[in-house]
Design a protein around this motif. Sequence first.
Motif, short mmCIF file in Angstrom:
data_model
loop_
_atom_site.label_atom_id
_atom_site.label_comp_id
_atom_site.label_asym_id
_atom_site.label_seq_id
_atom_site.Cartn_x
_atom_site.Cartn_y
_atom_site.Cartn_z
N GLY A 74 -14.08 55.96 30.42
CA GLY A 74 -13.71 56.20 31.80
C GLY A 74 -14.97 56.30 32.64
O GLY A 74 -16.07 56.12 32.13
N VAL A 76 -17.12 55.72 36.61
CA VAL A 76 -17.39 54.73 37.65
C VAL A 76 -18.84 54.28 37.55
O VAL A 76 -19.75 55.10 37.40
N SER A 77 -19.06 52.98 37.62
CA SER A 77 -20.42 52.44 37.58
C SER A 77 -21.08 52.58 38.94
O SER A 77 -20.43 52.93 39.94
N ARG A 81 -17.32 50.01 40.05
CA ARG A 81 -16.32 49.51 39.10
C ARG A 81 -15.91 50.64 38.15
O ARG A 81 -16.74 51.44 37.74
N ARG A 82 -14.65 50.67 37.79
CA ARG A 82 -14.13 51.74 36.94
C ARG A 82 -13.90 51.26 35.51
O ARG A 82 -13.18 50.30 35.26
N ASP A 84 -12.20 53.08 33.65
CA ASP A 84 -10.84 53.56 33.42
C ASP A 84 -9.84 52.42 33.36
O ASP A 84 -8.91 52.45 32.55
N ASP A 85 -9.99 51.43 34.24
CA ASP A 85 -9.11 50.27 34.17
C ASP A 85 -9.85 49.02 33.69
O ASP A 85 -9.52 48.44 32.66
N ALA A 130 -9.00 58.04 39.53
CA ALA A 130 -9.24 57.81 38.10
C ALA A 130 -7.93 57.71 37.33
O ALA A 130 -7.77 56.84 36.46
N ALA A 133 -6.24 54.44 37.96
CA ALA A 133 -6.91 53.37 37.22
C ALA A 133 -6.53 53.41 35.74
O ALA A 133 -6.29 52.37 35.11
N LYS A 134 -6.47 54.61 35.18
CA LYS A 134 -6.06 54.74 33.77
C LYS A 134 -4.62 54.25 33.59
O LYS A 134 -4.29 53.65 32.55
#
Length: 222
Positions: A74, A76-77, A81-82, A84-85, A130, A133-134
Amino acid sequence: MIIAGASRGVGFILAQQESAIGRPVMALVRPSSNDTQLRDAGIAIVPGDALSPDDATRLFEECRSDCDVVSTIGGVSADGRRADDEGNINFINAAVKAGIRGRFLLVTSIGCGDMAPFRSERAIAAFGAAVDAKTRAEDYLRVSGLSWTILRPGGLRSEPGTGRGVLSTDPALHGFISRFDVAQLAQRILRDPATIGRAFAAVDQDAAHSVNPLDPFPLQLS
């Protein structure tokens, strides 16, 4: 076994536990992460980033098709970009491409999927993006054709495990659980065929809250 997210938290504990009982473990670890403890535990390291489809694919090149796969990733960059997804979806696609026939265990969070209507306004403000996104990763896994299970821990605690962690399909459930107990539940899930194709919340029995009575899923003992 392949683990993405083994450099810390639940993934790290799970990697250590599985390696300690003699199960070969291979981990995707970002080059910037400290992998010394993983190597000391006998875990094979594949440098890479789950946000790179090529890195995710490379992780599966030397694994057997019947291996189990676990993702706890999980975050965020720097460019927004996540993992998580996007990262999990890359990982799912790589498993499909490799023809994985073992279990794919996706570790997400309480509040995902059918639990969304029961989130508090405070939880949405703090973790909503988050968790959403998950949920997208969960939805992608469900239709992937893989043999899957989804594990949704409650609030994660760093203290030692209590051995009181339980699984539940109650969408209104919330609470807390230690990372150690989540890792132990993950081990048991992977060894229990009755958990295939199901999503579970995970909480400590003594830190569980719901409008419904707690009804733990009857996991196999080992």
